[in-house]
Design a protein around this motif. Structure first.
Motif, PDB file in Angstrom:
ATOM      1  N   ARG A   1       7.555   1.102   6.020  1.00  0.00           N
ATOM      2  CA  ARG A   1       8.850   1.451   5.458  1.00  0.00           C
ATOM      3  C   ARG A   1       8.748   2.728   4.652  1.00  0.00           C
ATOM      4  N   VAL A   2       9.705   3.622   4.843  1.00  0.00           N
ATOM      5  CA  VAL A   2       9.812   4.830   4.026  1.00  0.00           C
ATOM      6  C   VAL A   2      10.751   4.526   2.871  1.00  0.00           C
ATOM      7  N   MET A   3      10.293   4.790   1.653  1.00  0.00           N
ATOM      8  CA  MET A   3      11.093   4.461   0.481  1.00  0.00           C
ATOM      9  C   MET A   3      12.096   5.569   0.175  1.00  0.00           C
ATOM     10  N   GLU A   4      13.330   5.188  -0.013  1.00  0.00           N
ATOM     11  CA  GLU A   4      14.366   6.126  -0.417  1.00  0.00           C
ATOM     12  C   GLU A   4      14.194   6.469  -1.897  1.00  0.00           C
TER      13      GLU A   4
ATOM     14  N   GLY B   1       6.233   3.903   1.237  1.00  0.00           N
ATOM     15  CA  GLY B   1       6.191   5.092   0.398  1.00  0.00           C
ATOM     16  C   GLY B   1       6.746   6.289   1.114  1.00  0.00           C
ATOM     17  N   CYS B   2       5.961   7.371   1.172  1.00  0.00           N
ATOM     18  CA  CYS B   2       6.450   8.636   1.718  1.00  0.00           C
ATOM     19  C   CYS B   2       6.659   8.557   3.228  1.00  0.00           C
ATOM     20  N   ALA B   3       7.411   9.514   3.735  1.00  0.00           N
ATOM     21  CA  ALA B   3       7.651   9.618   5.170  1.00  0.00           C
ATOM     22  C   ALA B   3       6.431  10.200   5.862  1.00  0.00           C
ATOM     23  N   PRO B   4       6.232   9.920   7.147  1.00  0.00           N
ATOM     24  CA  PRO B   4       5.152  10.561   7.891  1.00  0.00           C
ATOM     25  C   PRO B   4       5.449  12.036   8.081  1.00  0.00           C
ATOM     26  N   LEU B   5       4.393  12.821   8.217  1.00  0.00           N
ATOM     27  CA  LEU B   5       4.577  14.258   8.363  1.00  0.00           C
ATOM     28  C   LEU B   5       3.370  14.848   9.070  1.00  0.00           C
ATOM     29  N   VAL B   6       3.627  15.624  10.102  1.00  0.00           N
ATOM     30  CA  VAL B   6       2.571  16.337  10.808  1.00  0.00           C
ATOM     31  C   VAL B   6       2.998  17.794  10.897  1.00  0.00           C
ATOM     32  N   ILE B   7       2.154  18.685  10.415  1.00  0.00           N
ATOM     33  CA  ILE B   7       2.468  20.109  10.428  1.00  0.00           C
ATOM     34  C   ILE B   7       1.570  20.811  11.429  1.00  0.00           C
TER      35      ILE B   7
ATOM     36  N   ASN C   1       7.219  15.806   1.919  1.00  0.00           N
ATOM     37  CA  ASN C   1       7.378  14.357   1.857  1.00  0.00           C
ATOM     38  C   ASN C   1       6.806  13.744   0.577  1.00  0.00           C
ATOM     39  N   HIS C   2       6.510  14.551  -0.433  1.00  0.00           N
ATOM     40  CA  HIS C   2       5.856  14.041  -1.640  1.00  0.00           C
ATOM     41  C   HIS C   2       6.822  13.213  -2.488  1.00  0.00           C
ATOM     42  N   ILE C   3       6.337  12.064  -2.954  1.00  0.00           N
ATOM     43  CA  ILE C   3       7.090  11.255  -3.907  1.00  0.00           C
ATOM     44  C   ILE C   3       6.153  10.774  -5.009  1.00  0.00           C
TER      45      ILE C   3
ATOM     46  N   ILE D   1       0.891  -1.166   0.000  1.00  0.00           N
ATOM     47  CA  ILE D   1       0.000   0.000   0.000  1.00  0.00           C
ATOM     48  C   ILE D   1       0.924   1.209   0.000  1.00  0.00           C
ATOM     49  N   MET D   2       0.902   1.990  -1.088  1.00  0.00           N
ATOM     50  CA  MET D   2       1.920   3.006  -1.332  1.00  0.00           C
ATOM     51  C   MET D   2       1.294   4.399  -1.365  1.00  0.00           C
ATOM     52  N   CYS D   3       1.874   5.320  -0.626  1.00  0.00           N
ATOM     53  CA  CYS D   3       1.323   6.673  -0.515  1.00  0.00           C
ATOM     54  C   CYS D   3       2.312   7.702  -1.058  1.00  0.00           C
ATOM     55  N   THR D   4       1.796   8.618  -1.896  1.00  0.00           N
ATOM     56  CA  THR D   4       2.645   9.676  -2.448  1.00  0.00           C
ATOM     57  C   THR D   4       2.910  10.778  -1.436  1.00  0.00           C
TER      58      THR D   4
END
Length: 290
Positions: free
Chosen positions: A127-130, A102-108, A153-155, A76-79
């Protein structure tokens, strides 16, 4: 920005885009999501990947599972982690046992007015994808392409077998991407566009809007559009110093009032980038040329 087409929309229906790609439209239309978020299912064999599972709405999760059928979801992959993209990852993983990657977690945390979807604070990837890292399955290979700007964190994900690129919100099929400080960064966004411009992807599948069949042409136009906005800002500041809201009537004539905050945040992102480059400065809330 395109007008939202009249209903009916193919919400909840699995549409075949190409042999290895299907899409399922989520039931979350809005002025910022077009007809809704598009979830993509990659793979035609016994195992598949799901890209941008979307909002955590049971009807959408059920539609994804129906589209997958007897296949096994292996990723399950998130941009990125705006709330119209990643919240369904956790319940979908719970139902299937698939890892979230996929992308790293991020809270603003910010007091700035928001015009885009809020960040998903529940996102917890296995897992965060390099950049350049790959996920593989039967007959498919997805490569992570880091494209910060819309969010830090967008990919994107490149499907190596067909030349398709899943662009999330970085490049969309209906509108330019909104870049909202403090996390959204116009300088990074421009660099990411230039990175895509240098690639040879054959088609883009974005999270909102139709497939982009002439990606190089579109990205070239997007870069030119952003440069034009920069020039507008510098011209207006050349006439007089002004606060950010004063740019909107001049730069976005006839804009729907509902989108004024989005436009204001985009102008702010440009101003911050120009400030970093030493072209403009500010005193309190008033911007001026240097």
């Amino acid at each position: 920005m395109m007008a939202i087409p009249p209903k009916p929309w193919p919400t909840g229906i699995a549409e075949q885009c190409e042999p290895l790609v299907r899409r399922v439209l989520a039931p979350n239309p809005s002025p910022y999501t077009y007809t809704g978020t598009q979830t993509y299912i990659v793979g035609a064999g016994p195992d598949v990947a799901v890209i941008d599972p979307g909002p955590a709405e049971e009807a959408h999760i059920s539609a994804i599972l129906d589209a997958v059928g007897d296949a096994t979801i292996t990723a399950i992959m998130c941009t990125h982690t705006h709330r119209d993209h990643s919240p369904a990852a956790a319940p979908l993983a719970e139902k299937t046992g698939a890892p979230v990657v996929g992308c790293a977690p991020l809270v603003i945390e910010t007091d700035l007015p928001r015009s885009d979807e809020a960040f998903d604070q529940t996102y917890d990837p296995d897992r965060v994808m390099e950049d350049g890292e790959q996920m593989t399955g039967t007959g498919w290979t997805l490569t992570a392409i880091h494209t910060p700007g819309h969010t830090s964190n967008h990919i994107c994900f490149a499907l190596e077998e067909s030349g398709a690129l899943f662009t999330g919100d970085h490049v969309m099929g209906w509108s330019t991407s909104v870049v909202i400080p403090p996390d959204g960064d116009m300088g990074d966004y421009m660099k990411s566009l230039e990175r895509l411009q240098a690639r040879d992807d054959s088609i883009y599948y974005s999270a909102h809007g139709e497939p982009i069949t002439k990606p190089k042409q579109l990205v070239r136009g997007m870069i030119g559009h952003r440069r034009q906005r920069e020039n507008q800002i510098l011209r207006l500041l050349g006439e007089q110093a002004r606060p950010t809201p004063d740019f909107i009537p001049e730069m976005y004539k006839g804009l729907d009032p509902k989108l004024h905050k989005a436009a204001e945040m985009s102008v702010t992102a440009h101003l911050i980038d120009l400030e970093r480059r030493g072209l403009v400065g500010r005193s309190d809330d008033i911007w001026q040329t240097i």
